[in-house]
Motif scaffolding. Sequence first.
Motif, PDB file in Angstrom:
ATOM      1  N   ALA A  43       1.588   2.274   9.058  1.00 17.97           N
ATOM      2  CA  ALA A  43       1.054   1.286  10.000  1.00 17.97           C
ATOM      3  C   ALA A  43       0.098   0.327   9.289  1.00 17.97           C
ATOM      4  N   LEU A  44      -0.767   0.863   8.440  1.00 14.33           N
ATOM      5  CA  LEU A  44      -1.684   0.004   7.687  1.00 14.33           C
ATOM      6  C   LEU A  44      -0.902  -0.895   6.733  1.00 14.33           C
ATOM      7  N   TRP A  45       0.071  -0.331   6.027  1.00 15.00           N
ATOM      8  CA  TRP A  45       0.884  -1.115   5.090  1.00 15.00           C
ATOM      9  C   TRP A  45       1.585  -2.260   5.815  1.00 15.00           C
ATOM     10  N   ASP A  46       2.177  -1.948   6.963  1.00 13.39           N
ATOM     11  CA  ASP A  46       2.884  -2.979   7.716  1.00 13.39           C
ATOM     12  C   ASP A  46       1.949  -4.117   8.105  1.00 13.39           C
ATOM     13  N   PHE A  47       0.755  -3.786   8.564  1.00 10.05           N
ATOM     14  CA  PHE A  47      -0.196  -4.850   8.911  1.00 10.05           C
ATOM     15  C   PHE A  47      -0.608  -5.638   7.661  1.00 10.05           C
ATOM     16  N   ALA A  48      -0.958  -4.931   6.596  1.00  6.94           N
ATOM     17  CA  ALA A  48      -1.487  -5.596   5.401  1.00  6.94           C
ATOM     18  C   ALA A  48      -0.444  -6.461   4.700  1.00  6.94           C
ATOM     19  N   TYR A  49       0.801  -5.991   4.652  1.00  9.07           N
ATOM     20  CA  TYR A  49       1.800  -6.649   3.812  1.00  9.07           C
ATOM     21  C   TYR A  49       3.017  -7.204   4.550  1.00  9.07           C
ATOM     22  N   ARG A  50       3.081  -6.999   5.862  1.00  5.44           N
ATOM     23  CA  ARG A  50       4.239  -7.505   6.612  1.00  5.44           C
ATOM     24  C   ARG A  50       3.814  -8.285   7.858  1.00  5.44           C
ATOM     25  N   SER A  51       2.645  -8.900   7.771  1.00  2.00           N
ATOM     26  CA  SER A  51       2.151  -9.687   8.899  1.00  2.00           C
ATOM     27  C   SER A  51       1.466 -10.933   8.352  1.00  2.00           C
ATOM     28  N   GLY A  52       0.863 -11.708   9.218  1.00  2.00           N
ATOM     29  CA  GLY A  52       0.115 -12.891   8.806  1.00  2.00           C
ATOM     30  C   GLY A  52      -1.048 -12.568   7.890  1.00  2.00           C
ATOM     31  N   HIS A  53      -1.466 -11.319   7.864  1.00  2.00           N
ATOM     32  CA  HIS A  53      -2.538 -10.905   6.965  1.00  2.00           C
ATOM     33  C   HIS A  53      -2.165 -11.166   5.509  1.00  2.00           C
ATOM     34  N   LEU A  54      -0.895 -11.055   5.190  1.00  2.00           N
ATOM     35  CA  LEU A  54      -0.441 -11.280   3.823  1.00  2.00           C
ATOM     36  C   LEU A  54      -0.745 -12.707   3.367  1.00  2.00           C
ATOM     37  N   ASP A  55      -0.641 -13.669   4.263  1.00  2.00           N
ATOM     38  CA  ASP A  55      -0.965 -15.054   3.901  1.00  2.00           C
ATOM     39  C   ASP A  55      -2.431 -15.183   3.496  1.00  2.00           C
ATOM     40  N   VAL A  56      -3.301 -14.478   4.180  1.00  5.15           N
ATOM     41  CA  VAL A  56      -4.724 -14.488   3.833  1.00  5.15           C
ATOM     42  C   VAL A  56      -4.924 -13.834   2.468  1.00  5.15           C
ATOM     43  N   MET A  57      -4.257 -12.717   2.237  1.00  4.13           N
ATOM     44  CA  MET A  57      -4.387 -12.038   0.946  1.00  4.13           C
ATOM     45  C   MET A  57      -3.914 -12.931  -0.201  1.00  4.13           C
ATOM     46  N   ARG A  58      -2.883 -13.695   0.024  1.00  6.88           N
ATOM     47  CA  ARG A  58      -2.376 -14.592  -1.027  1.00  6.88           C
ATOM     48  C   ARG A  58      -3.398 -15.658  -1.412  1.00  6.88           C
ATOM     49  N   ARG A  59      -4.295 -15.983  -0.496  1.00  4.21           N
ATOM     50  CA  ARG A  59      -5.308 -17.009  -0.745  1.00  4.21           C
ATOM     51  C   ARG A  59      -6.654 -16.430  -1.163  1.00  4.21           C
ATOM     52  N   ARG A  60      -6.761 -15.136  -1.338  1.00  2.00           N
ATOM     53  CA  ARG A  60      -8.056 -14.488  -1.573  1.00  2.00           C
ATOM     54  C   ARG A  60      -8.816 -15.041  -2.771  1.00  2.00           C
ATOM     55  N   ARG A  61      -8.128 -15.519  -3.785  1.00  2.00           N
ATOM     56  CA  ARG A  61      -8.814 -16.051  -4.975  1.00  2.00           C
ATOM     57  C   ARG A  61      -9.578 -17.341  -4.668  1.00  2.00           C
ATOM     58  N   GLU A  62      -9.246 -17.995  -3.565  1.00  2.00           N
ATOM     59  CA  GLU A  62      -9.998 -19.185  -3.151  1.00  2.00           C
ATOM     60  C   GLU A  62     -11.408 -18.818  -2.696  1.00  2.00           C
ATOM     61  N   TRP A  63     -11.576 -17.587  -2.199  1.00  2.00           N
ATOM     62  CA  TRP A  63     -12.829 -17.216  -1.558  1.00  2.00           C
ATOM     63  C   TRP A  63     -13.576 -16.079  -2.236  1.00  2.00           C
ATOM     64  N   PHE A  64     -12.849 -15.242  -2.978  1.00  2.00           N
ATOM     65  CA  PHE A  64     -13.454 -14.024  -3.519  1.00  2.00           C
ATOM     66  C   PHE A  64     -13.287 -13.921  -5.025  1.00  2.00           C
ATOM     67  N   GLN A  65     -14.240 -13.261  -5.642  1.00  2.00           N
ATOM     68  CA  GLN A  65     -14.161 -12.998  -7.071  1.00  2.00           C
ATOM     69  C   GLN A  65     -13.136 -11.901  -7.331  1.00  2.00           C
ATOM     70  N   ARG A  66     -12.564 -11.930  -8.515  1.00  2.00           N
ATOM     71  CA  ARG A  66     -11.617 -10.884  -8.913  1.00  2.00           C
ATOM     72  C   ARG A  66     -12.415  -9.620  -9.222  1.00  2.00           C
ATOM     73  N   HIS A  67     -11.970  -8.506  -8.658  1.00  2.00           N
ATOM     74  CA  HIS A  67     -12.641  -7.226  -8.920  1.00  2.00           C
ATOM     75  C   HIS A  67     -12.071  -6.594 -10.181  1.00  2.00           C
ATOM     76  N   VAL A  68     -12.957  -6.046 -10.998  1.00  2.00           N
ATOM     77  CA  VAL A  68     -12.501  -5.360 -12.207  1.00  2.00           C
ATOM     78  C   VAL A  68     -12.407  -3.858 -11.975  1.00  2.00           C
ATOM     79  N   GLU A  69     -12.935  -3.386 -10.859  1.00  2.00           N
ATOM     80  CA  GLU A  69     -12.820  -1.973 -10.502  1.00  2.00           C
ATOM     81  C   GLU A  69     -12.225  -1.871  -9.106  1.00  2.00           C
ATOM     82  N   ALA A  70     -11.923  -0.677  -8.698  1.00  2.00           N
ATOM     83  CA  ALA A  70     -11.292  -0.466  -7.391  1.00  2.00           C
ATOM     84  C   ALA A  70     -12.090  -1.156  -6.283  1.00  2.00           C
TER      85      ALA A  70
END
Length: 173
Positions: free
Chosen positions: A81-108
């Motif tokens: 259910a979490l995977w489907d929301f994170a990667y098979r919904s409009g949430h994925l579009d936000v994740m694709r743009r994350r570098r516009e707003w957030f720094q790259r993490h070097v750790e988990a």
Amino acid sequence: MTSSPHAVHLAQLNVATLSHPFDDPRIAPFVELLDPVNAAADGSPGFVWRLVEEGEADATGLRPAGEHVIVNLSVWETQEALWDFAYRSGHLDVMRRRREWFQRHVEAHLVLWWVPAGHVPTVGEALERLADLRAHGPSPRAFTFASSYTAAEAAAHPRAVRPPQAEEAARTP
């Protein structure tokens, strides 16, 4: 919290370090997406609960992991259910743009773990699971999508599923 037929649920925490202050115009496109993405999560099959700051619509005002770090903490009936929301919904579009707003993490920056159904994880508990993942790598106690463990595997691992109160009681003679 929604009711569920499952004995355990999947908790998730992810943290993101802002590239600019939250009220900076460069973060505005992310802020504009918060309400629709949170509404989509709330309405997703398998959604159970998400952290929300008292009197607010989300948790972006909370800063338990640092002044420039926002946290997202939620509970889902299943990993699927979490995977489907994170990667098979409009949430994925936000994740694709994350570098516009957030720094790259070097750790988990994402941790998953199983909790008893009905347990609402605290931010402290979630940050402890993230610290465990960072310090020791994936285990039934703290894992990621790429290195996941089933609820049965977690149940066989001491301390993996028990809420913090039960862990404390188990240590007390």
